[in-house]
Design a protein around this motif. Structure first.
Motif, PDB file in Angstrom:
ATOM      1  N   ILE A   5       0.849  -1.181   0.000  1.00  0.00           N
ATOM      2  CA  ILE A   5       0.000   0.000   0.000  1.00  0.00           C
ATOM      3  C   ILE A   5       0.888   1.236   0.000  1.00  0.00           C
ATOM      4  O   ILE A   5       1.794   1.356   0.839  1.00  0.00           O
ATOM      5  CB  ILE A   5      -0.911   0.055   1.250  1.00  0.00           C
ATOM      6  CG1 ILE A   5      -1.544  -1.317   1.527  1.00  0.00           C
ATOM      7  CG2 ILE A   5      -1.967   1.137   1.097  1.00  0.00           C
ATOM      8  CD1 ILE A   5      -2.477  -1.804   0.469  1.00  0.00           C
ATOM      9  N   LEU A   6       0.649   2.137  -0.938  1.00  0.00           N
ATOM     10  CA  LEU A   6       1.298   3.441  -0.928  1.00  0.00           C
ATOM     11  C   LEU A   6       0.273   4.443  -0.405  1.00  0.00           C
ATOM     12  O   LEU A   6      -0.823   4.538  -0.943  1.00  0.00           O
ATOM     13  CB  LEU A   6       1.763   3.845  -2.334  1.00  0.00           C
ATOM     14  CG  LEU A   6       2.730   2.890  -3.037  1.00  0.00           C
ATOM     15  CD1 LEU A   6       3.166   3.477  -4.383  1.00  0.00           C
ATOM     16  CD2 LEU A   6       3.936   2.571  -2.171  1.00  0.00           C
ATOM     17  N   VAL A   7       0.633   5.160   0.633  1.00  0.00           N
ATOM     18  CA  VAL A   7      -0.312   6.043   1.308  1.00  0.00           C
ATOM     19  C   VAL A   7       0.181   7.484   1.248  1.00  0.00           C
ATOM     20  O   VAL A   7       1.317   7.782   1.649  1.00  0.00           O
ATOM     21  CB  VAL A   7      -0.502   5.631   2.785  1.00  0.00           C
ATOM     22  CG1 VAL A   7      -1.568   6.488   3.458  1.00  0.00           C
ATOM     23  CG2 VAL A   7      -0.876   4.152   2.891  1.00  0.00           C
ATOM     24  N   ASP A   8      -0.676   8.357   0.749  1.00  0.00           N
ATOM     25  CA  ASP A   8      -0.394   9.791   0.782  1.00  0.00           C
ATOM     26  C   ASP A   8      -0.414  10.262   2.238  1.00  0.00           C
ATOM     27  O   ASP A   8      -1.028   9.617   3.101  1.00  0.00           O
ATOM     28  CB  ASP A   8      -1.463  10.518  -0.040  1.00  0.00           C
ATOM     29  CG  ASP A   8      -1.312  12.022   0.006  1.00  0.00           C
ATOM     30  OD1 ASP A   8      -0.211  12.522  -0.276  1.00  0.00           O
ATOM     31  OD2 ASP A   8      -2.305  12.699   0.334  1.00  0.00           O
ATOM     32  N   LEU A   9       0.217  11.383   2.510  1.00  0.00           N
ATOM     33  CA  LEU A   9       0.273  11.883   3.883  1.00  0.00           C
ATOM     34  C   LEU A   9      -0.791  12.944   4.152  1.00  0.00           C
ATOM     35  O   LEU A   9      -1.861  12.650   4.673  1.00  0.00           O
ATOM     36  CB  LEU A   9       1.673  12.440   4.181  1.00  0.00           C
ATOM     37  CG  LEU A   9       2.825  11.434   4.186  1.00  0.00           C
ATOM     38  CD1 LEU A   9       4.151  12.141   4.440  1.00  0.00           C
ATOM     39  CD2 LEU A   9       2.597  10.343   5.212  1.00  0.00           C
ATOM     40  N   SER A  10      -0.509  14.193   3.781  1.00  0.00           N
ATOM     41  CA  SER A  10      -1.412  15.303   4.106  1.00  0.00           C
ATOM     42  C   SER A  10      -2.774  15.115   3.459  1.00  0.00           C
ATOM     43  O   SER A  10      -2.891  14.917   2.252  1.00  0.00           O
ATOM     44  CB  SER A  10      -0.795  16.624   3.654  1.00  0.00           C
ATOM     45  OG  SER A  10      -1.666  17.706   3.936  1.00  0.00           O
ATOM     46  N   GLY A  11      -3.809  15.171   4.276  1.00  0.00           N
ATOM     47  CA  GLY A  11      -5.170  15.012   3.792  1.00  0.00           C
ATOM     48  C   GLY A  11      -5.657  13.578   3.810  1.00  0.00           C
ATOM     49  O   GLY A  11      -6.861  13.331   3.720  1.00  0.00           O
ATOM     50  N   THR A  12      -4.733  12.639   3.928  1.00  0.00           N
ATOM     51  CA  THR A  12      -5.092  11.216   3.906  1.00  0.00           C
ATOM     52  C   THR A  12      -4.951  10.581   5.289  1.00  0.00           C
ATOM     53  O   THR A  12      -5.856   9.881   5.744  1.00  0.00           O
ATOM     54  CB  THR A  12      -4.227  10.455   2.878  1.00  0.00           C
ATOM     55  OG1 THR A  12      -4.421  11.046   1.581  1.00  0.00           O
ATOM     56  CG2 THR A  12      -4.606   8.985   2.832  1.00  0.00           C
ATOM     57  N   LEU A  51       9.418  15.827   8.178  1.00  0.00           N
ATOM     58  CA  LEU A  51       8.119  15.180   8.041  1.00  0.00           C
ATOM     59  C   LEU A  51       7.987  14.026   9.022  1.00  0.00           C
ATOM     60  O   LEU A  51       6.945  13.862   9.672  1.00  0.00           O
ATOM     61  CB  LEU A  51       7.942  14.649   6.615  1.00  0.00           C
ATOM     62  CG  LEU A  51       7.634  15.649   5.515  1.00  0.00           C
ATOM     63  CD1 LEU A  51       7.691  14.950   4.165  1.00  0.00           C
ATOM     64  CD2 LEU A  51       6.267  16.274   5.721  1.00  0.00           C
ATOM     65  N   HIS A  52       9.037  13.230   9.116  1.00  0.00           N
ATOM     66  CA  HIS A  52       9.004  12.079  10.023  1.00  0.00           C
ATOM     67  C   HIS A  52       8.811  12.531  11.465  1.00  0.00           C
ATOM     68  O   HIS A  52       8.013  11.945  12.212  1.00  0.00           O
ATOM     69  CB  HIS A  52      10.296  11.268   9.887  1.00  0.00           C
ATOM     70  CG  HIS A  52      10.328  10.066  10.771  1.00  0.00           C
ATOM     71  ND1 HIS A  52      11.154   9.973  11.878  1.00  0.00           N
ATOM     72  CD2 HIS A  52       9.620   8.906  10.734  1.00  0.00           C
ATOM     73  CE1 HIS A  52      10.972   8.818  12.460  1.00  0.00           C
ATOM     74  NE2 HIS A  52      10.044   8.152  11.800  1.00  0.00           N
ATOM     75  N   MET A  62       5.846   4.905  11.843  1.00  0.00           N
ATOM     76  CA  MET A  62       6.649   4.422  10.722  1.00  0.00           C
ATOM     77  C   MET A  62       8.087   4.920  10.800  1.00  0.00           C
ATOM     78  O   MET A  62       8.347   6.035  11.266  1.00  0.00           O
ATOM     79  CB  MET A  62       6.026   4.850   9.389  1.00  0.00           C
ATOM     80  CG  MET A  62       6.213   6.317   9.033  1.00  0.00           C
ATOM     81  SD  MET A  62       5.121   7.432   9.938  1.00  0.00           S
ATOM     82  CE  MET A  62       3.590   7.184   9.070  1.00  0.00           C
ATOM     83  N   PRO A  63       9.061   4.111  10.337  1.00  0.00           N
ATOM     84  CA  PRO A  63      10.443   4.605  10.277  1.00  0.00           C
ATOM     85  C   PRO A  63      10.594   5.630   9.167  1.00  0.00           C
ATOM     86  O   PRO A  63       9.832   5.642   8.193  1.00  0.00           O
ATOM     87  CB  PRO A  63      11.260   3.346   9.993  1.00  0.00           C
ATOM     88  CG  PRO A  63      10.302   2.388   9.395  1.00  0.00           C
ATOM     89  CD  PRO A  63       8.957   2.695   9.948  1.00  0.00           C
ATOM     90  N   GLN A  64      11.588   6.495   9.293  1.00  0.00           N
ATOM     91  CA  GLN A  64      11.808   7.545   8.303  1.00  0.00           C
ATOM     92  C   GLN A  64      12.035   6.980   6.912  1.00  0.00           C
ATOM     93  O   GLN A  64      11.604   7.564   5.914  1.00  0.00           O
ATOM     94  CB  GLN A  64      13.018   8.381   8.730  1.00  0.00           C
ATOM     95  CG  GLN A  64      13.349   9.532   7.790  1.00  0.00           C
ATOM     96  CD  GLN A  64      14.507  10.372   8.302  1.00  0.00           C
ATOM     97  OE1 GLN A  64      14.476  10.844   9.438  1.00  0.00           O
ATOM     98  NE2 GLN A  64      15.531  10.537   7.482  1.00  0.00           N
ATOM     99  N   ILE A  67       9.253   6.670   4.167  1.00  0.00           N
ATOM    100  CA  ILE A  67       8.643   7.857   3.568  1.00  0.00           C
ATOM    101  C   ILE A  67       9.411   8.207   2.289  1.00  0.00           C
ATOM    102  O   ILE A  67      10.624   8.421   2.323  1.00  0.00           O
ATOM    103  CB  ILE A  67       8.672   9.052   4.533  1.00  0.00           C
ATOM    104  CG1 ILE A  67       7.966   8.701   5.848  1.00  0.00           C
ATOM    105  CG2 ILE A  67       8.013  10.274   3.907  1.00  0.00           C
ATOM    106  CD1 ILE A  67       8.150   9.746   6.949  1.00  0.00           C
ATOM    107  N   PHE A  68       8.703   8.240   1.177  1.00  0.00           N
ATOM    108  CA  PHE A  68       9.320   8.557  -0.116  1.00  0.00           C
ATOM    109  C   PHE A  68       8.766   9.897  -0.579  1.00  0.00           C
ATOM    110  O   PHE A  68       7.565  10.047  -0.773  1.00  0.00           O
ATOM    111  CB  PHE A  68       9.013   7.459  -1.139  1.00  0.00           C
ATOM    112  CG  PHE A  68       9.787   7.578  -2.411  1.00  0.00           C
ATOM    113  CD1 PHE A  68      11.137   7.288  -2.446  1.00  0.00           C
ATOM    114  CD2 PHE A  68       9.169   7.972  -3.583  1.00  0.00           C
ATOM    115  CE1 PHE A  68      11.869   7.391  -3.622  1.00  0.00           C
ATOM    116  CE2 PHE A  68       9.877   8.075  -4.765  1.00  0.00           C
ATOM    117  CZ  PHE A  68      11.235   7.783  -4.789  1.00  0.00           C
ATOM    118  N   THR A  69       9.642  10.878  -0.752  1.00  0.00           N
ATOM    119  CA  THR A  69       9.196  12.237  -1.053  1.00  0.00           C
ATOM    120  C   THR A  69       9.620  12.676  -2.453  1.00  0.00           C
ATOM    121  O   THR A  69      10.622  12.204  -3.004  1.00  0.00           O
ATOM    122  CB  THR A  69       9.778  13.240  -0.039  1.00  0.00           C
ATOM    123  OG1 THR A  69      11.191  13.393  -0.274  1.00  0.00           O
ATOM    124  CG2 THR A  69       9.547  12.784   1.400  1.00  0.00           C
TER     125      THR A  69
END
Length: 253
Positions: A5-12, A51-52, A62-64, A67-69
């Protein structure tokens, strides 16, 4: 077979400094079912480390490295192509490009520069582009859900530079298919093994479908009624990340 699962951050999974109700538990349920969960974002106001830290303070675990930015994808592109960047990015993000040569720039990097999207800065970027510099963008997102409502994102400014300089940006964040492929590869997965969950109909879900992933659009964050009509292809519409987790787990049987 869904494996990741790839999950967006802000808003999700959060809005501002607050976790969306049920988000922490929903992610735990997905991981508990044996799914690989990774986090993807075009957010270009903060480094991955920042972000982390924010997410940890909200209660996420979650570990840093998960997170893929988009700014990270831009840096990798600059390094791979030996480019020297001129940065039109948020001041918090300048440190993300430490160590890269920036004299006589041959690439203009545009992220969410916020108050630094001034005429002077836009004009400086424009002049470099007219001299042949490559235009690199963290994304084409039009707007995002801010603390006080919708805020302009980097996309409109990227489009303005494209128009003025008669060039085309290389987009290294969402909605680029390469971004989704790279994020999946970070988890040792193929795009078709992944589901993208996000609140942006076009950049999160529609683009993910085009890149070969499955998609779930959540009705939180920047989502507005009718956004689902912007998506071409089969996807799932969910009230929030908790409902998205329910739908994904149901597909696993």
């Amino acid at each position: 077979m869904i494996k990741g699962i790839l999950v967006d951050l802000s808003g999700t999974i959060h809005v501002g400094e607050t976790a969306i109700p049920g988000a922490i538990e929903a992610l735990s349920r997905l991981e508990g079912a044996g799914l690989i969960v990774r986090f993807v974002t075009n957010t270009s106001r903060k480094t991955r480390k920042m972000l982390h830290g924010d997410l940890v303070r909200m209660g996420f675990g979650m570990p840093q490295e998960h997170i893929f930015t988009a700014p990270l994808a831009v840096r990798r592109y600059l390094e791979a192509n030996g480019l020297r960047p001129h940065l039109l990015v948020h001041r918090n993000l300048v440190a993300e490009y430490d160590g890269l040569p920036q004299d006589e720039p041959d690439a203009v990097v545009v992220g969410y520069a916020q108050d630094d999207f001034t005429y002077r800065n836009m004009n400086e970027a424009f002049r470099l582009l007219k001299k042949g510099a490559r235009l690199l963008a963290t994304g084409r997102t039009r707007y995002f859900e801010g603390t006080n409502g919708l805020d302009l994102d980097a996309g409109p400014f990227v489009t303005a530079l494209e128009y003025a300089a008669e060039t085309q940006a290389v987009v290294l964040g969402k909605p680029s298919a390469d971004f989704f492929a790279a994020a999946a590869a970070e988890a040792c997965l193929a795009p078709e093994e992944c589901v993208m969950v996000g609140d942006d109909a076009e950049s999160d879900v529609g683009a993910a479908l085009q890149a070969g992933l499955k998609g779930v659009l959540v009705q939180t964050g920047k989502y507005r009624p009718g956004d689902e009509a912007k998506i071409s292809g089969h996807f799932t519409l969910a009230k929030d990340i908790s409902a998205a987790a329910d739908a994904i787990l149901a597909q696993l049987g």
